[in-house]
Design a protein around this motif. Structure first.
Motif, short mmCIF file in Angstrom:
data_model
loop_
_atom_site.label_atom_id
_atom_site.label_comp_id
_atom_site.label_asym_id
_atom_site.label_seq_id
_atom_site.Cartn_x
_atom_site.Cartn_y
_atom_site.Cartn_z
N ALA A 22 0.80 -1.22 0.00
CA ALA A 22 0.00 0.00 0.00
C ALA A 22 0.83 1.26 0.00
N PRO A 152 -5.06 -2.26 -1.08
CA PRO A 152 -6.01 -2.17 -2.20
C PRO A 152 -6.27 -3.52 -2.81
N GLY A 156 -8.98 -1.77 -7.14
CA GLY A 156 -8.50 -0.48 -6.69
C GLY A 156 -9.10 0.01 -5.40
N TRP A 157 -10.24 -0.57 -4.99
CA TRP A 157 -10.86 -0.18 -3.74
C TRP A 157 -10.19 -0.92 -2.58
N PRO A 158 -10.24 -0.35 -1.37
CA PRO A 158 -9.61 -1.04 -0.22
C PRO A 158 -10.22 -2.41 0.02
N ASP A 192 -4.87 7.93 -4.29
CA ASP A 192 -6.15 7.23 -4.36
C ASP A 192 -6.65 6.73 -3.01
N HIS A 193 -5.75 6.60 -2.03
CA HIS A 193 -6.13 5.94 -0.78
C HIS A 193 -5.89 6.78 0.47
#
Length: 402
Positions: A22, A152, A156-158, A192-193
């Protein structure tokens, strides 16, 4: 500085590259910036990692500390209301949970921790503890952002959150059911995170302010005045001191004439020695203005009117009350509303109800004048129905109107 030129085994050519799932891009960017800052020909800036920025901008800077404390204490003290599409609740399991989130924290302490994490790191993580498989959580805990890493998934989402402390790691898996972690973050256009914190945007100004404070401390340590020069002329005006004479003179100066405790002590010079004091240069006279300008930039990044921080030279607001209203309207309320909306959306997944948690603007003393004027205007609008007036004031419909 010389450690920069040493190569470890992992840095040797041909060694395998180690990456974290990450934070690989983040650590690589930080390493590049640190390497660039090693040159003595460039300014030395604080490393842009969470721990360094927190120590420099919050633990070690009075302006940053006070700005964060003002925002978090004001936001945590805001009264909250819970409602759905039909009614406003006076009693509800979510309200009870917010009022006593865990055995060691009160409502204000939990919310203050959330707001502080957001301001210092750009991220805040709240853990839900469930004794049952579903339903309203029994406890809420705020986790430190510097220990949390987003994992991720393929889309692409957690997919999970890793929390590491003391050499141990715990993984919170995100599945189809309600997530055990509520991740609140400030918007970051290049990540993105993870979110962007105000303290990172103000890092340059914080470094300038801290450097100015260190300069003031050094000046006080040297009798609170610029240093002077001791000139040795000798009998013929051209002589130079021996090494023994130079070391003795330097030792006498450090022992008897430097530091705050020796301020004002008269100096006894032997033959051939002459003291020439040095006055402030024009750049020294601008020093305090530079420090105040840096303090205003820090206040600007956090959204606190400089007048409220005691910073002189700011005439943006005509009086303190106007600055206080702007502080609540432009900084405290947007932050509190964002956190309340994020928590209510997350808790709705746990409870199965579409709940809305928001600040009660009618109970904020700083906004009483504005709210009173709004109530008066809406109440005097004869062309509006009672239902329309309630919607304009942010109130849910009455039971018979629902």
């Amino acid at each position: 500085m010389f450690d920069f030129f040493r190569k470890t085994a992992s840095e040797a050519p041909g060694a395998p590259e180690a990456k974290a799932s990450a934070v690989g891009p983040l650590t690589a960017g930080i390493a590049g910036r640190v390497a660039a800052m090693q040159s003595i020909t460039h300014p030395r800036w604080t490393a842009r990692d969470t721990v360094s920025l927190t120590r420099s901008g919050f633990l070690g800077n009075p302006v940053g500390f006070r700005a964060v404390r003002m925002i978090t204490e004001a936001a945590a003290a805001l009264p909250l209301v819970l409602e759905d599409a039909e009614r406003r609740y006076d009693q509800h399991p979510v309200l009870s949970l917010i009022a006593r989130p865990n055995p060691v924290q009160s409502r204000a302490e939990l919310l203050e921790a959330v707001f502080t994490q957001l301001l210092l790191t750009g991220n805040a993580y709240v853990e839900a503890v469930n004794t049952e498989t579903a339903g309203t959580p029994t406890e809420l805990h705020v986790l430190r952002s510097d220990r949390m890493r987003v994992v991720p998934g393929a889309d692409g989402w957690p997919a999970a959150y890793d929390y590491a402390v003391g050499g141990r790691k715990h993984r919170f898996t995100v599945g189809e059911s309600a997530s055990p972690i509520c991740h609140l973050r400030a918007y970051h256009p290049l990540d993105d995170h993870y979110g962007l914190s105000p303290i990172e945007a103000a890092a340059g100004a914080l470094d300038v302010h801290n450097a100015a404070s260190r300069w003031s401390k050094a000046l006080l340590d040297n009798a609170a005045r610029p240093s002077g020069a001791i000139i040795y002329r000798g009998s013929d005006g051209q002589a130079s001191m021996t090494n023994e004479q130079f070391e003795r003179l330097q030792s006498e100066m450090e022992l008897h004439h430097q530091g705050a405790r020796n301020a004002g002590r008269p100096m006894l010079l032997e033959g051939g020695l002459d003291w020439k004091p040095m006055g402030f240069s024009p750049s020294d006279m601008e020093f305090h203005k530079t420090k105040e300008a840096a303090a205003r930039e820090v206040a600007l990044a956090f959204g606190v009117p400089p007048m409220m921080l005691g910073i002189p030279g700011d005439a943006t607001y005509s009086n303190y009350q106007e600055a206080n209203r702007a502080f609540y309207r432009l900084t405290v309320l947007p932050l509190a509303s964002k956190v309340a909306a994020g928590l209510s959306h997350w808790l709705s997944d746990h409870t199965g109800q579409a709940l809305t948690l928001k600040p009660d603007l009618d109970q904020v003393p700083a906004l009483s004048i504005e709210r009173e004027a709004q109530w008066r205007r809406v109440a005097g609008a004869s062309f509006l129905t009672d239902a329309e007036k309630r919607r304009l004031l942010g109130l849910p419909p009455l039971a018979e109107e629902a």
